[in-house]
Design a protein around this motif. Structure first.
Motif, PDB file in Angstrom:
ATOM      1  N   MET A   1      43.956  41.996  29.614  1.00 33.15           N
ATOM      2  CA  MET A   1      42.558  41.676  29.907  1.00 33.15           C
ATOM      3  C   MET A   1      42.043  40.591  28.967  1.00 33.15           C
ATOM      4  N   GLU A   2      42.428  40.638  27.706  1.00 34.49           N
ATOM      5  CA  GLU A   2      42.012  39.618  26.749  1.00 34.49           C
ATOM      6  C   GLU A   2      42.554  38.245  27.144  1.00 34.49           C
ATOM      7  N   GLN A   3      43.803  38.189  27.604  1.00 38.42           N
ATOM      8  CA  GLN A   3      44.383  36.926  28.045  1.00 38.42           C
ATOM      9  C   GLN A   3      43.624  36.344  29.231  1.00 38.42           C
ATOM     10  N   ILE A   4      43.278  37.206  30.176  1.00 36.07           N
ATOM     11  CA  ILE A   4      42.545  36.756  31.363  1.00 36.07           C
ATOM     12  C   ILE A   4      41.168  36.230  30.963  1.00 36.07           C
ATOM     13  N   CYS A   5      40.501  36.961  30.076  1.00 38.22           N
ATOM     14  CA  CYS A   5      39.169  36.535  29.629  1.00 38.22           C
ATOM     15  C   CYS A   5      39.236  35.195  28.893  1.00 38.22           C
TER      16      CYS A   5
ATOM     17  N   LEU B   1      35.888  33.650  28.394  1.00 40.22           N
ATOM     18  CA  LEU B   1      35.106  34.859  28.129  1.00 40.22           C
ATOM     19  C   LEU B   1      35.614  35.528  26.856  1.00 40.22           C
ATOM     20  N   LYS B   2      34.698  36.118  26.097  1.00 36.86           N
ATOM     21  CA  LYS B   2      35.074  36.816  24.877  1.00 36.86           C
ATOM     22  C   LYS B   2      34.098  37.958  24.617  1.00 36.86           C
ATOM     23  N   ALA B   3      34.662  39.110  24.277  1.00 35.42           N
ATOM     24  CA  ALA B   3      33.814  40.258  23.948  1.00 35.42           C
ATOM     25  C   ALA B   3      33.148  40.021  22.602  1.00 35.42           C
TER      26      ALA B   3
END
Length: 298
Positions: A212-216, A221-223
């Motif tokens: 999910m981090e790679q996709i974001c 996108l970043k949390a």
């Protein structure tokens, strides 16, 4: 007569002599062995035929042992007494040994269940010795899957040839947001919709979060807030009060009434939940019951 059938007849007749009292009638033996009169007669006749000696004298008073029959009775007694003692000892061990159930899972995975998920099952089975292990990181997660744990919850397999998958749940990752968020008006969202939004992520170390981090990152996108699954209550409050958005995978997580979920049309990513056992280990009745109980929440 085959060796297997001969052994069965010999064991049955030996048991007959064991239960018979010297000089007594055979009806007590027949009842203890649950044999009909016809079956009893056939068993005796077959053994006499095989041994080629008379075992009984048949008369008006009933059946009386010959000297061959008495010799067989005396030989059978210690063997069958030992047999009965072994069975009794094994049964006593079974009755004395408590049922056990060991469970392992990655830390944070139980957010998919109600708070009383484990305690409800444990309190319903006071006769069972429960052993529970939580895997705080990926390396421990791997080691638990390789250990002698009865049941393991996981989101991916590390030792597939060594385990048996008892249940496999899949669900597309989706967005959770407050019902009065502007994006909540759309029935289906896209990754581009989250640009400029305040995103909440989880700090669990697993393949799903890494993907999910790679996709974001590819979408820019970043949390900006990252929490432990144990802080789910705080995450819900932030979603409700500050219009934050987060991503969930399991559809079984209970959401507050003010929070809604929306599918993400261009996100090809599934959350997976597996219940595994060791391939060569038996699945006991208490394990089967716990697996059924767990599946009922999905």
């Amino acid at each position: 007569m085959t060796k297997k059938r001969r052994n069965r007849h010999e064991s049955q007749t030996a048991a007959l002599f064991y239960h018979r009292r010297p000089g007594g009638q055979l009806f007590q033996s027949r009842e203890k062995l649950y044999l009909s009169q016809q079956a009893l007669s056939k068993t005796i006749d077959k053994l006499e035929e095989e041994l080629d000696v008379p075992l009984f004298i048949r008369g008006v008073a009933g059946l009386q042992l010959t000297r061959y029959g008495e010799a067989l009775r005396q030989s059978a007694f210690p063997y069958l007494q030992m047999h009965d003692n072994i069975i009794a000892d094994l049964q006593a061990m079974k009755n004395e040994s408590p049922q056990t159930l060991s469970l392992g899972y990655p830390t944070g995975l139980l957010i998919n269940f109600p708070d009383d998920f484990l305690t409800r099952f444990i309190t319903a089975h006071p006769e069972v010795d429960f052993q529970i292990y939580s895997a705080p990181d990926d390396s421990y997660n791997r080691s638990l899957q390789s250990s002698e744990i009865d049941i393991y919850f996981c989101t991916m397999l590390y030792n597939a040839p060594m385990v048996q998958v008892q249940y496999h749940y899949r669900h597309p990752v989706f967005a959770v947001l407050s019902q009065d968020h502007l994006l909540a008006a759309k029935p289906v969202l896209s990754l581009a919709d989250f640009r400029g939004q305040k995103l909440i992520g989880l700090n669990t170390e697993n393949a799903l979060n890494a993907r999910m981090e790679q996709i974001c990152q590819k979408q820019g996108l970043k949390a900006t807030m990252v929490f432990s699954p144990a802080e789910m209550g705080l995450i819900f409050k932030l979603i409700e009060s500050t219009r934050c958005v987060s991503f969930f995978g399991s559809d079984s997580i209970p959401l507050p009434p003010s929070i809604v979920k929306r599918p993400i049309g261009d996100l090809d990513l599934d959350y997976e939940f597996l219940i595994i056992t060791h391939k060569n280990a038996p699945v006991t009745p208490i394990m089967e019951e716990f697996i059924r109980y767990t599946r009922s929440f999905f």
